[in-house]
Design an enzyme around this catalytic site. Structure first.
Site, PDB file in Angstrom:
ATOM      1  N   ASP A 104      41.296  29.683  70.438  1.00 35.60           N
ATOM      2  CA  ASP A 104      40.515  30.636  69.638  1.00 35.60           C
ATOM      3  C   ASP A 104      41.128  30.769  68.240  1.00 35.60           C
ATOM      4  O   ASP A 104      40.725  30.070  67.305  1.00 35.60           O
ATOM      5  CB  ASP A 104      40.448  31.977  70.369  1.00 35.60           C
ATOM      6  CG  ASP A 104      39.770  33.082  69.572  1.00 35.60           C
ATOM      7  OD1 ASP A 104      39.166  32.770  68.536  1.00 35.60           O
ATOM      8  OD2 ASP A 104      39.844  34.265  69.978  1.00 35.60           O
ATOM      9  N   LYS A 115      31.248  33.981  76.641  1.00 33.10           N
ATOM     10  CA  LYS A 115      31.846  35.285  76.950  1.00 33.10           C
ATOM     11  C   LYS A 115      31.216  36.335  76.060  1.00 33.10           C
ATOM     12  O   LYS A 115      31.135  36.167  74.842  1.00 33.10           O
ATOM     13  CB  LYS A 115      33.377  35.274  76.856  1.00 33.10           C
ATOM     14  CG  LYS A 115      34.006  35.090  75.509  1.00 33.10           C
ATOM     15  CD  LYS A 115      35.516  35.434  75.603  1.00 33.10           C
ATOM     16  CE  LYS A 115      36.211  35.375  74.266  1.00 33.10           C
ATOM     17  NZ  LYS A 115      37.584  35.853  74.296  1.00 33.10           N
ATOM     18  N   HIS A 142      42.170  45.811  72.026  1.00 35.36           N
ATOM     19  CA  HIS A 142      40.859  46.347  72.394  1.00 35.36           C
ATOM     20  C   HIS A 142      40.921  47.626  73.215  1.00 35.36           C
ATOM     21  O   HIS A 142      39.892  48.138  73.653  1.00 35.36           O
ATOM     22  CB  HIS A 142      40.043  45.300  73.170  1.00 35.36           C
ATOM     23  CG  HIS A 142      39.713  44.085  72.353  1.00 35.36           C
ATOM     24  ND1 HIS A 142      39.289  42.903  72.906  1.00 35.36           N
ATOM     25  CD2 HIS A 142      39.767  43.866  71.016  1.00 35.36           C
ATOM     26  CE1 HIS A 142      39.084  42.014  71.955  1.00 35.36           C
ATOM     27  NE2 HIS A 142      39.371  42.569  70.796  1.00 35.36           N
ATOM     28  N   LYS A 153      32.906  30.927  67.656  1.00 33.17           N
ATOM     29  CA  LYS A 153      32.395  32.193  67.148  1.00 33.17           C
ATOM     30  C   LYS A 153      31.722  31.930  65.806  1.00 33.17           C
ATOM     31  O   LYS A 153      32.387  31.488  64.863  1.00 33.17           O
ATOM     32  CB  LYS A 153      33.544  33.187  66.944  1.00 33.17           C
ATOM     33  CG  LYS A 153      34.231  33.641  68.238  1.00 33.17           C
ATOM     34  CD  LYS A 153      35.531  34.355  67.917  1.00 33.17           C
ATOM     35  CE  LYS A 153      36.133  35.056  69.115  1.00 33.17           C
ATOM     36  NZ  LYS A 153      37.536  35.482  68.861  1.00 33.17           N
ATOM     37  N   HIS A 191      31.186  36.334  71.778  1.00 26.37           N
ATOM     38  CA  HIS A 191      30.888  37.533  70.994  1.00 26.37           C
ATOM     39  C   HIS A 191      32.155  37.933  70.235  1.00 26.37           C
ATOM     40  O   HIS A 191      33.186  37.273  70.353  1.00 26.37           O
ATOM     41  CB  HIS A 191      30.474  38.682  71.933  1.00 26.37           C
ATOM     42  CG  HIS A 191      31.575  39.108  72.865  1.00 26.37           C
ATOM     43  ND1 HIS A 191      31.609  40.321  73.502  1.00 26.37           N
ATOM     44  CD2 HIS A 191      32.708  38.469  73.275  1.00 26.37           C
ATOM     45  CE1 HIS A 191      32.680  40.424  74.251  1.00 26.37           C
ATOM     46  NE2 HIS A 191      33.363  39.311  74.134  1.00 26.37           N
ATOM     47  N   ARG A 192      32.102  39.048  69.479  1.00 26.33           N
ATOM     48  CA  ARG A 192      33.294  39.647  68.891  1.00 26.33           C
ATOM     49  C   ARG A 192      33.477  41.022  69.518  1.00 26.33           C
ATOM     50  O   ARG A 192      32.557  41.571  70.107  1.00 26.33           O
ATOM     51  CB  ARG A 192      33.156  39.799  67.358  1.00 26.33           C
ATOM     52  CG  ARG A 192      32.993  38.526  66.574  1.00 26.33           C
ATOM     53  CD  ARG A 192      34.035  37.452  66.867  1.00 26.33           C
ATOM     54  NE  ARG A 192      35.411  37.802  66.661  1.00 26.33           N
ATOM     55  CZ  ARG A 192      36.193  37.312  65.698  1.00 26.33           C
ATOM     56  NH1 ARG A 192      35.706  36.461  64.825  1.00 26.33           N
ATOM     57  NH2 ARG A 192      37.476  37.638  65.633  1.00 26.33           N
ATOM     58  N   SER A 193      34.668  41.584  69.340  1.00 23.85           N
ATOM     59  CA  SER A 193      34.892  42.909  69.936  1.00 23.85           C
ATOM     60  C   SER A 193      34.047  43.979  69.236  1.00 23.85           C
ATOM     61  O   SER A 193      33.667  44.977  69.838  1.00 23.85           O
ATOM     62  CB  SER A 193      36.372  43.270  69.911  1.00 23.85           C
ATOM     63  OG  SER A 193      36.904  43.108  68.616  1.00 23.85           O
ATOM     64  N   GLU A 238      35.176  46.185  74.698  1.00 25.49           N
ATOM     65  CA  GLU A 238      34.202  45.194  75.177  1.00 25.49           C
ATOM     66  C   GLU A 238      33.553  45.596  76.495  1.00 25.49           C
ATOM     67  O   GLU A 238      33.036  44.757  77.233  1.00 25.49           O
ATOM     68  CB  GLU A 238      34.862  43.812  75.252  1.00 25.49           C
ATOM     69  CG  GLU A 238      35.299  43.343  73.866  1.00 25.49           C
ATOM     70  CD  GLU A 238      35.723  41.873  73.799  1.00 25.49           C
ATOM     71  OE1 GLU A 238      35.954  41.264  74.853  1.00 25.49           O
ATOM     72  OE2 GLU A 238      35.812  41.359  72.668  1.00 25.49           O
ATOM     73  N   GLN A 266      44.999  40.733  76.244  1.00 23.48           N
ATOM     74  CA  GLN A 266      43.840  41.358  75.611  1.00 23.48           C
ATOM     75  C   GLN A 266      42.621  41.423  76.533  1.00 23.48           C
ATOM     76  O   GLN A 266      41.879  42.393  76.526  1.00 23.48           O
ATOM     77  CB  GLN A 266      43.481  40.585  74.335  1.00 23.48           C
ATOM     78  CG  GLN A 266      42.295  41.132  73.571  1.00 23.48           C
ATOM     79  CD  GLN A 266      42.067  40.380  72.271  1.00 23.48           C
ATOM     80  OE1 GLN A 266      42.740  40.614  71.284  1.00 23.48           O
ATOM     81  NE2 GLN A 266      41.135  39.446  72.278  1.00 23.48           N
ATOM     82  N   GLU A 267      42.401  40.332  77.303  1.00 18.84           N
ATOM     83  CA  GLU A 267      41.171  40.266  78.097  1.00 18.84           C
ATOM     84  C   GLU A 267      41.430  39.731  79.499  1.00 18.84           C
ATOM     85  O   GLU A 267      42.121  38.725  79.670  1.00 18.84           O
ATOM     86  CB  GLU A 267      40.147  39.358  77.400  1.00 18.84           C
ATOM     87  CG  GLU A 267      39.860  39.804  75.980  1.00 18.84           C
ATOM     88  CD  GLU A 267      38.929  38.867  75.208  1.00 18.84           C
ATOM     89  OE1 GLU A 267      38.305  37.991  75.830  1.00 18.84           O
ATOM     90  OE2 GLU A 267      38.851  39.033  73.988  1.00 18.84           O
ATOM     91  N   ASP A 304      42.662  36.146  78.278  1.00 19.83           N
ATOM     92  CA  ASP A 304      42.906  35.838  76.864  1.00 19.83           C
ATOM     93  C   ASP A 304      44.158  36.599  76.445  1.00 19.83           C
ATOM     94  O   ASP A 304      44.161  37.832  76.426  1.00 19.83           O
ATOM     95  CB  ASP A 304      41.699  36.249  76.002  1.00 19.83           C
ATOM     96  CG  ASP A 304      41.908  35.935  74.516  1.00 19.83           C
ATOM     97  OD1 ASP A 304      42.943  35.316  74.182  1.00 19.83           O
ATOM     98  OD2 ASP A 304      41.035  36.300  73.707  1.00 19.83           O
ATOM     99  N   GLU A 319      43.259  31.680  77.540  1.00 18.20           N
ATOM    100  CA  GLU A 319      42.924  31.541  76.118  1.00 18.20           C
ATOM    101  C   GLU A 319      44.104  31.948  75.243  1.00 18.20           C
ATOM    102  O   GLU A 319      44.814  32.906  75.568  1.00 18.20           O
ATOM    103  CB  GLU A 319      41.705  32.423  75.811  1.00 18.20           C
ATOM    104  CG  GLU A 319      41.207  32.362  74.371  1.00 18.20           C
ATOM    105  CD  GLU A 319      39.952  33.218  74.183  1.00 18.20           C
ATOM    106  OE1 GLU A 319      39.163  33.343  75.138  1.00 18.20           O
ATOM    107  OE2 GLU A 319      39.779  33.779  73.090  1.00 18.20           O
ATOM    108  N   SER A 365      41.043  41.309  66.652  1.00 21.41           N
ATOM    109  CA  SER A 365      42.212  40.421  66.665  1.00 21.41           C
ATOM    110  C   SER A 365      41.807  39.123  65.972  1.00 21.41           C
ATOM    111  O   SER A 365      41.773  38.060  66.566  1.00 21.41           O
ATOM    112  CB  SER A 365      42.662  40.156  68.101  1.00 21.41           C
ATOM    113  OG  SER A 365      41.674  39.450  68.810  1.00 21.41           O
TER     114      SER A 365
END
Ligand code: PGA
Ligand code: ZN
Length: 424
Positions: A309, A385, A151, A334, A362-364, A201, A159-160, A238, A282, A40
């Site tokens: 983000d 995270k 994800h 990031k 991190h990234r996915s 993730e 998303q999270e 998020d 987020e 994303s």
């Protein structure tokens, strides 16, 4: 000095190609790092150079690899690896575009990280010490334990769903607490009759229909593990709402509903009220919805952390804008959104100077690389995270932090971000 820079195409945790870079010094020391990749991604992120065409779904990175092996190798030969700013600036100037479109941010970042690592290796000190100051702090961690949105293939549009330790006494203690909740969540999901397969993730991706149902599972898991939601273990979400935003009318499409922006902000505010253990939210609004992002921050920012983000993509230009407008109060950082170590450090400095907190991320799409872990300690990020307590590319980040805590010994201390949320 830097003798040789070399890259190769390897694979990330989703099976997509990515860049691994080697920096070899004149004394023979090697620094090696791999570059992560998002799903994303923000519109304004630095350019991840991909080959296109038919090979590997167009996702090959041989052009980026070639740029490292030819142009970057030539430009960096003879430079001092401890002069990170100069190494990065040389690559940025060589690229010449504002978003690293020519050489690729994946090419530049790989070499940038590997340069720092080579310098640390050459001096015989750990990377977190090489990049860090005197007072080193381990981060409070945020673990994405239920995956949705881009994800996972379930219907949830958030998303999270992350959990974070609050009453932890050390880094290890925090990780133990999270691991207990992660396993409790598995049981809670099974008992509710859902599958326990994992998303990108390492979080579970149960086939629940709404964000509220997912939050109920999470609160239950925290309690089942013996912790108080919002007191011992907090929740963070998020929304990644750039993906929910409709450019035609400024509405938000979410789990089968269509909200105009005011209804959307009311919905989110209600969610925060209904689940007071949510301490961080987020990207509540899209990357082009600056005014409403600021408006929403004003509305809830003294109760919860509002994290930027996609809005700022670790880029000082947009960070300045967010600071000026009061959009958000915590910056997600990031490395690959901006594409070099020096510019990431600049973004963090800018956040601090203006009273914003920082959460490293991190990234996915990840690799086993643990640069991020050392970096989080070096810059005293406060927050990190890096995914759930599953899948090696996630867990290895936390394992590296456990090693660092052990090495620091008595010197070790862990961050507790300020929070005054009530209990559920
Ligand atoms: P991404 O997601 O790595 O897929 O972009 C992470 C995030 O949105 O925070
Ligand atoms: Zn995000």
């Amino acid at each position: 000095y830097i003798d040789k820079v070399k890259a190769r195409e390897v694979f990330d945790s989703r099976g997509n190609p990515t860049v691994e870079a080697d920096v070899i010094l004149s004394n023979g020391t090697l620094g090696r790092d791999e570059v992560p990749s998002g799903a994303s991604t923000g519109e304004r992120e630095a350019v991840e150079l991909r080959d296109g065409g038919s090979r590997l779904r167009g996702k090959g990175v041989t052009k980026a690899v070639n740029n490292v092996n030819t142009k970057i190798n030539k430009a960096l030969h003879g430079l001092d690896p401890t002069n990170q700013a100069k190494v990065d600036k040389t690559m940025i100037d060589l690229d010449g575009t504002p978003n690293k479109a020519k050489l690729g941010a994946n090419a530049i970042l790989g070499v940038s990280m590997a340069t720092a690592r080579a310098a640390a290796n050459s001096e015989g000190i750990p990377l977190y010490r090489y990049l860090g100051g005197i007072d080193l702090e381990l981060p409070q961690t945020f673990h994405n334990v239920i995956n949705g949105g881009e994800h996972a293939d379930n219907p949830i549009d958030t998303q999270e769903f992350m959990i974070t330790p609050i009453s932890h006494k050390s880094f290890r203690n925090g990780i133990d607490m999270i691991d207990d909740v992660y396993w409790a969540l598995k049981g809670v999901i099974e008992k509710a009759g859902f599958e326990t397969g994992l998303g990108d993730e390492g979080g579970f991706a149960p086939n629940v229909k709404t964000t509220g149902e997912a939050l109920d599972l999470l609160v239950k898991a925290i309690q089942t593990a013996g912790y108080k939601p919002g007191k011992d273990v907090g929740i963070a979400i998020d929304l990644a709402s750039s993906g929910l935003y409709d450019h035609k009318n400024g509405h938000y499409h979410f789990e089968g509903h269509d909200y105009d922006v005011n209804a959307w902000m009311d919905f989110l505010d209600d969610l925060l009220k209904k689940y007071p253990s949510i301490m961080s939210i987020e990207d509540p609004l899209g990357e082009d919805d600056w005014d409403n992002f600021a408006k929403f921050t004003k509305r809830v920012g003294d109760k919860v952390q509002v994290v930027d983000d996609d809005l700022i993509v670790t880029n000082p230009i947009y960070i300045r804008k967010a600071i000026k407008m009061g959009a958000g109060n915590t910056l997600l950082i990031k490395l690959n959104q901006i594409g070099s170590v020096s510019e990431t450090l600049e973004a963090i400095r800018l956040a601090r100077k203006n009273g914003f907190k920082t959460m490293l991320s991190h990234r996915s799409g990840e690799t086993g690389d643990t640069f991020l872990s050392d970096f989080s300690v070096a810059v005293n990020a406060g927050e990190l995270k890096a995914g759930a307590m599953a899948r090696s590319e996630r867990v290895e980040k936390y394992n590296q932090l456990l090693r660092i805590e052990e090495q620091l010994g008595k010197e070790a201390h862990v961050a507790h971000i300020p929070n005054d949320v009530d209990k559920d």
